[in-house]
Design an enzyme around this catalytic site. Structure first.
Site, PDB file in Angstrom:
ATOM      1  N   GLY A 175      24.579  87.597 -13.484  1.00 54.57           N
ATOM      2  CA  GLY A 175      24.822  88.679 -14.439  1.00 54.57           C
ATOM      3  C   GLY A 175      23.817  89.810 -14.301  1.00 54.57           C
ATOM      4  O   GLY A 175      24.176  90.992 -14.344  1.00 54.57           O
ATOM      5  N   CYS A 176      22.565  89.461 -14.110  1.00 52.76           N
ATOM      6  CA  CYS A 176      21.508  90.475 -13.974  1.00 52.76           C
ATOM      7  C   CYS A 176      21.668  91.247 -12.669  1.00 52.76           C
ATOM      8  O   CYS A 176      21.444  92.459 -12.623  1.00 52.76           O
ATOM      9  CB  CYS A 176      20.130  89.820 -14.055  1.00 52.76           C
ATOM     10  SG  CYS A 176      19.869  88.997 -15.644  1.00 52.76           S
ATOM     11  N   THR A 177      22.097  90.555 -11.622  1.00 50.78           N
ATOM     12  CA  THR A 177      22.333  91.218 -10.344  1.00 50.78           C
ATOM     13  C   THR A 177      23.502  92.190 -10.471  1.00 50.78           C
ATOM     14  O   THR A 177      23.417  93.334 -10.011  1.00 50.78           O
ATOM     15  CB  THR A 177      22.590  90.176  -9.230  1.00 50.78           C
ATOM     16  OG1 THR A 177      21.444  89.335  -9.131  1.00 50.78           O
ATOM     17  CG2 THR A 177      22.850  90.847  -7.889  1.00 50.78           C
TER      18      THR A 177
END
Length: 150
Positions: A45-47
């Protein structure tokens, strides 16, 4: 969770990025600043979120925005995240959670039935005078730029 809201003065934060460079709110006077908090570098998700911001970086720059990512990861983890994904903006390595707590994004979370404390994925848009213009708490990781730029 977040106590800061639209119209509030942004916290006068100061943090160190992946290269040991200090960033403070006053460094961004005269620019709009996107401060995005994310749980952990190099997770899916952060990527997706960071890469969406990367892919739209020129649009942000053309509209006088600076972007600053923040998580509790180490400088080494932030550097790997930047290098692997060719991110054009700095990431604060806020291991002692000073900036995270100043913005009020640390607190109880639930994942797969377990409760724990962690970073709530939240983005703050701060105007040229240091006032919060918007707080995005329901971040769409793959389409975050559109949430900010419209």
């Amino acid at each position: 969770m977040t106590t800061l809201k639209k119209g509030d003065k942004a916290p006068d934060f100061s943090g160190i990025d992946q290269d040991g460079k200090k960033h403070s709110l006053k460094d961004y006077e005269g620019k709009k600043l996107v401060v995005f908090f994310y749980p952990k570098a190099s997770t899916p998700g952060c990527t997706a979120e960071a890469c969406d911001l990367r892919d739209n970086f020129e649009r942000f720059v053309s509209k006088n925005y600076a972007i600053l990512g923040v998580s509790a990861d180490s400088a080494k983890a932030q550097t790997k995240f930047i290098e692997k994904n060719e991110l054009p903006f700095p990431l604060l390595a806020d291991e002692n959670k000073t900036v995270i707590q100043a913005f009020g994004v640390w607190g109880p979370k639930k994942f797969m039935g377990k409760e724990y404390d962690g970073i709530h994925r939240t983005t703050f848009i701060i105007n040229e005078k240091g006032i919060i213009e918007d707080v995005i708490e329901k971040v769409k990781t793959k389409d975050h730029s559109a949430q900010i730029l419209g």
